[in-house]
Write a protein that holds these residues in place. Structure first.
Motif, PDB file in Angstrom:
ATOM      1  N   VAL A  61      -8.234   3.374  -7.373  1.00 23.39           N
ATOM      2  CA  VAL A  61      -7.224   2.624  -7.009  1.00 23.39           C
ATOM      3  C   VAL A  61      -7.210   1.666  -8.007  1.00 23.39           C
ATOM      4  O   VAL A  61      -7.483   1.378  -8.576  1.00 23.39           O
ATOM      5  CB  VAL A  61      -6.450   2.189  -5.843  1.00 23.39           C
ATOM      6  CG1 VAL A  61      -6.781   3.275  -4.418  1.00 23.39           C
ATOM      7  CG2 VAL A  61      -7.108   1.330  -4.790  1.00 23.39           C
ATOM      8  N   GLU A  62      -5.673   1.382  -8.337  1.00 21.40           N
ATOM      9  CA  GLU A  62      -5.505   0.321  -9.106  1.00 21.40           C
ATOM     10  C   GLU A  62      -5.720  -0.683  -8.681  1.00 21.40           C
ATOM     11  O   GLU A  62      -5.470  -1.517  -7.955  1.00 21.40           O
ATOM     12  CB  GLU A  62      -3.660   0.339  -9.494  1.00 21.40           C
ATOM     13  CG  GLU A  62      -3.159  -0.386 -10.823  1.00 21.40           C
ATOM     14  CD  GLU A  62      -3.260  -0.656 -11.738  1.00 21.40           C
ATOM     15  OE1 GLU A  62      -4.228  -1.202 -12.539  1.00 21.40           O
ATOM     16  OE2 GLU A  62      -3.359   0.986 -12.306  1.00 21.40           O
ATOM     17  N   LYS A  63      -6.971  -1.371  -9.590  1.00 25.77           N
ATOM     18  CA  LYS A  63      -7.491  -3.026  -9.456  1.00 25.77           C
ATOM     19  C   LYS A  63      -6.144  -4.068  -9.371  1.00 25.77           C
ATOM     20  O   LYS A  63      -6.248  -4.895  -8.178  1.00 25.77           O
ATOM     21  CB  LYS A  63      -8.072  -3.213 -10.307  1.00 25.77           C
ATOM     22  CG  LYS A  63      -9.812  -2.413 -10.704  1.00 25.77           C
ATOM     23  CD  LYS A  63     -10.926  -3.686 -11.171  1.00 25.77           C
ATOM     24  CE  LYS A  63     -12.006  -2.482 -10.965  1.00 25.77           C
ATOM     25  NZ  LYS A  63     -12.368  -1.720 -12.360  1.00 25.77           N
ATOM     26  N   ALA A  64      -5.203  -4.261  -9.589  1.00 26.07           N
ATOM     27  CA  ALA A  64      -4.444  -4.745 -10.183  1.00 26.07           C
ATOM     28  C   ALA A  64      -3.714  -4.981  -8.279  1.00 26.07           C
ATOM     29  O   ALA A  64      -3.540  -6.359  -7.465  1.00 26.07           O
ATOM     30  CB  ALA A  64      -3.242  -5.146 -10.357  1.00 26.07           C
TER      31      ALA A  64
ATOM     32  N   ALA B  55     -14.076   7.529   4.689  1.00 29.90           N
ATOM     33  CA  ALA B  55     -14.936   7.914   5.753  1.00 29.90           C
ATOM     34  C   ALA B  55     -16.375   7.919   5.668  1.00 29.90           C
ATOM     35  O   ALA B  55     -16.368   8.714   6.876  1.00 29.90           O
ATOM     36  CB  ALA B  55     -13.178   9.604   6.147  1.00 29.90           C
ATOM     37  N   ASP B  56     -16.494   8.302   4.606  1.00 28.20           N
ATOM     38  CA  ASP B  56     -17.698   8.359   4.782  1.00 28.20           C
ATOM     39  C   ASP B  56     -18.933   7.574   4.639  1.00 28.20           C
ATOM     40  O   ASP B  56     -19.569   7.980   4.750  1.00 28.20           O
ATOM     41  CB  ASP B  56     -18.194   9.306   3.403  1.00 28.20           C
ATOM     42  CG  ASP B  56     -17.191  10.776   3.053  1.00 28.20           C
ATOM     43  OD1 ASP B  56     -17.319  10.970   4.037  1.00 28.20           O
ATOM     44  OD2 ASP B  56     -16.833  10.398   2.065  1.00 28.20           O
ATOM     45  N   GLY B  57     -18.208   6.097   4.934  1.00 33.06           N
ATOM     46  CA  GLY B  57     -18.990   4.937   5.176  1.00 33.06           C
ATOM     47  C   GLY B  57     -18.818   3.711   4.199  1.00 33.06           C
ATOM     48  O   GLY B  57     -17.020   3.921   4.106  1.00 33.06           O
TER      49      GLY B  57
ATOM     50  N   SER C  63       0.611   6.306  -0.094  1.00 35.65           N
ATOM     51  CA  SER C  63      -0.418   7.508  -0.659  1.00 35.65           C
ATOM     52  C   SER C  63      -1.706   6.715  -0.885  1.00 35.65           C
ATOM     53  O   SER C  63      -2.489   7.085  -1.227  1.00 35.65           O
ATOM     54  CB  SER C  63       0.276   7.979  -1.589  1.00 35.65           C
ATOM     55  OG  SER C  63       0.756   7.231  -2.659  1.00 35.65           O
ATOM     56  N   ILE C  64      -1.714   5.869  -1.297  1.00 38.88           N
ATOM     57  CA  ILE C  64      -2.344   4.774  -2.083  1.00 38.88           C
ATOM     58  C   ILE C  64      -3.548   4.405  -1.136  1.00 38.88           C
ATOM     59  O   ILE C  64      -5.003   4.672  -0.652  1.00 38.88           O
ATOM     60  CB  ILE C  64      -2.474   3.954  -3.141  1.00 38.88           C
ATOM     61  CG1 ILE C  64      -1.274   4.133  -4.288  1.00 38.88           C
ATOM     62  CG2 ILE C  64      -3.731   3.033  -3.267  1.00 38.88           C
ATOM     63  CD1 ILE C  64      -0.498   3.266  -4.978  1.00 38.88           C
ATOM     64  N   ARG C  65      -2.982   4.454   0.468  1.00 39.44           N
ATOM     65  CA  ARG C  65      -3.610   3.790   1.214  1.00 39.44           C
ATOM     66  C   ARG C  65      -4.189   4.318   1.943  1.00 39.44           C
ATOM     67  O   ARG C  65      -5.515   4.825   2.759  1.00 39.44           O
ATOM     68  CB  ARG C  65      -2.744   2.640   2.724  1.00 39.44           C
ATOM     69  CG  ARG C  65      -2.237   1.612   1.547  1.00 39.44           C
ATOM     70  CD  ARG C  65      -2.006   0.202   2.289  1.00 39.44           C
ATOM     71  NE  ARG C  65      -0.944   0.448   3.152  1.00 39.44           N
ATOM     72  CZ  ARG C  65       0.616   0.108   2.832  1.00 39.44           C
ATOM     73  NH1 ARG C  65       1.004  -1.009   1.276  1.00 39.44           N
ATOM     74  NH2 ARG C  65       2.149   0.493   3.007  1.00 39.44           N
ATOM     75  N   ARG C  66      -3.485   5.726   2.299  1.00 39.68           N
ATOM     76  CA  ARG C  66      -4.138   7.475   3.051  1.00 39.68           C
ATOM     77  C   ARG C  66      -5.336   7.234   1.760  1.00 39.68           C
ATOM     78  O   ARG C  66      -6.641   7.916   2.158  1.00 39.68           O
ATOM     79  CB  ARG C  66      -3.090   7.608   2.485  1.00 39.68           C
ATOM     80  CG  ARG C  66      -1.823   7.528   3.412  1.00 39.68           C
ATOM     81  CD  ARG C  66      -1.785   8.660   4.006  1.00 39.68           C
ATOM     82  NE  ARG C  66      -0.347   9.538   3.180  1.00 39.68           N
ATOM     83  CZ  ARG C  66       1.020   9.320   2.268  1.00 39.68           C
ATOM     84  NH1 ARG C  66       1.591   8.712   2.790  1.00 39.68           N
ATOM     85  NH2 ARG C  66       1.577   9.499   1.403  1.00 39.68           N
ATOM     86  N   LYS C  67      -5.153   7.120   0.405  1.00 43.81           N
ATOM     87  CA  LYS C  67      -6.751   7.432  -0.595  1.00 43.81           C
ATOM     88  C   LYS C  67      -7.715   6.520  -0.040  1.00 43.81           C
ATOM     89  O   LYS C  67      -8.678   7.238   0.295  1.00 43.81           O
ATOM     90  CB  LYS C  67      -5.496   6.998  -1.398  1.00 43.81           C
ATOM     91  CG  LYS C  67      -6.690   7.838  -2.588  1.00 43.81           C
ATOM     92  CD  LYS C  67      -5.921   8.021  -4.059  1.00 43.81           C
ATOM     93  CE  LYS C  67      -7.195   8.390  -4.933  1.00 43.81           C
ATOM     94  NZ  LYS C  67      -5.665   8.494  -6.651  1.00 43.81           N
ATOM     95  N   ILE C  68      -7.357   5.173   0.274  1.00 46.20           N
ATOM     96  CA  ILE C  68      -8.830   4.524   0.483  1.00 46.20           C
ATOM     97  C   ILE C  68      -9.280   4.671   2.011  1.00 46.20           C
ATOM     98  O   ILE C  68     -10.480   4.652   2.205  1.00 46.20           O
ATOM     99  CB  ILE C  68      -8.142   2.897   0.498  1.00 46.20           C
ATOM    100  CG1 ILE C  68      -7.577   3.085  -1.003  1.00 46.20           C
ATOM    101  CG2 ILE C  68      -9.079   2.092   0.785  1.00 46.20           C
ATOM    102  CD1 ILE C  68      -6.743   0.990  -0.637  1.00 46.20           C
TER     103      ILE C  68
END
Lengths: 265, 114
Positions: free
Chosen positions: A41-44, A28-30, A18-23
């Protein structure tokens, strides 16, 4: 890229998180900087997720800037178009056939019943969601691309990949009958071409059912009491007609309520 | 108890644990919010096209397909550590990070380890 099965696996792997889907949706906007993505998302774990997306060919990384690759853009566009198509009709769908009954094994929750695996061709991916209103007790999962259909005790799961699983059947013949029923309902809808209107969903509570029963525990329905009767109603093991008291005038309004409620079970 | 997290930390074949976890999860589905978490060697259960014929054990991936409503979370770091990165996985699973996996466990009423 999607023609290569190994690369398809990488894309599926990348998109199962789900995190990668969020990224991907965020991109999508550029263009985005890694700092901007780090805010959602979590920086670590950001570096790890970006590497997976890059290996799958979905994004391009240039120093601190991240953007969707051409493939990633088409992938996202394809998904959106597919979603848009999903809500129209069956014009792209072909009639299905049950290819084979693969396995018959005892159910886990009740070993006196059987679970059966089968396959249908062609797979219904893309139109599976449209089929949901055809079955009174069904639930479509977009993420799993699966449709779960309940009829009495029998639970059937149809996957977008073509896999079909039926559980809680008495014997193989009943499973085959159920598969035939499924096939004929689906093919009839495909032949009509039009998608049925989405069904209104309502969650019915056992206590609510019980509330409208006479609560006299008369036992005329053959059950121990009204609560047992309510449980069987919820499981669709009995029908409302078994409660003879409800037919009496003083219970007329309760019967009306129950008829509405049980239609949503 | 309204929700339960069954945590499978051992390989799917070779012991009864995975079969037990799937049994427990399947019978809890009626009326409970059930999640099956695959961690460590348990992540092998997420691989598609399992064939257990020679092991004389039930095909556990078929059980996952039979119980499509079961939520299955797979600990992604365990999966990568075991080289399952480019393998085809069962489509009903969801990959999650360490942090999200722990968060899911904390959010449910009970965690039962297999």
């Amino acid at each position: 890229m999607s023609e290569n099965p190994n690369e398809t696996k990488l894309v599926n792997f990348a998109m199962a998180n789900s995190i990668r889907r969020k990224i991907i949706n965020f991109l999508a906007d550029g263009y985005r900087s890694t700092g901007e993505i780090g805010e959602i998302v979590e920086k670590a774990t950001l570096g790890f997720h970006l590497k997976i997306l890059k290996d799958a060919g979905l994004i391009e990384l240039e120093e601190e800037t991240v953007k969707l690759s051409e493939y990633g853009t088409n992938f996202l566009k394809g998904k959106k178009e597919k979603n848009a198509e999903e809500i129209t009709d069956f014009s792209q769908a072909k009639p299905i056939e049950i290819a084979r009954v693969k396995q018959v094994l005892p159910c886990i929750a009740d070993s006196s019943k059987l679970r059966v695996s089968a396959n249908m061709t062609p797979p219904l991916s893309g139109v599976l969601k449209l089929l949901e209103p055809l079955f009174p007790r069904s639930n479509y999962s977009d993420r799993k691309d699966s449709l779960i259909i309940q009829k009495g005790e029998i639970i059937t799961t149809v996957y977008g990949s073509g896999k079909v699983s039926i559980r809680m059947v008495e014997n193989e013949d009943e499973a085959k009958e159920e598969l035939e029923r499924l096939k004929s309902i689906i093919n009839e809808a495909i032949a009509k071409g039009e998608a049925p209107a989405p069904r209104e969903k309502a969650k019915v509570d056992l206590i609510e059912i019980y509330k409208y029963l006479p609560q006299t525990n008369c036992g005329k329905c053959g059950e121990q009491g009204c609560y047992s009767f309510a449980i069987k109603l919820m499981a669709r093991q009995v029908t409302l007609e078994r409660c003879t008291l409800l037919k009496e005038p003083e219970y007329a309004s309760k019967q009306e309520h129950l008829q509405v409620l049980t239609s949503y079970i | 108890m309204k929700s339960v997290f069954y945590l499978l930390n051992t390989a799917p074949y070779g012991s009864e644990k995975a079969f037990g976890a799937l049994n427990a999860a399947a019978v809890s589905l009626n009326g409970m919010n059930v999640t099956l978490g695959l961690y460590g060697d348990g992540v092998y259960l997420a691989a598609a096209d399992q064939d257990s014929t020679n092991l004389r054990m039930p095909n556990l991936s078929d059980i996952l397909y039979s119980y499509g409503e079961l939520r299955v979370l797979v600990h992604e770091p365990s999966l990568i550590e075991r080289g399952l990165f480019d393998k085809t996985l069962i489509e009903t699973i969801e990959l999650v990070d360490e942090e999200d996996f722990l968060k899911e466990m904390e959010n449910l009423d009970s965690v039962i380890l297999f």
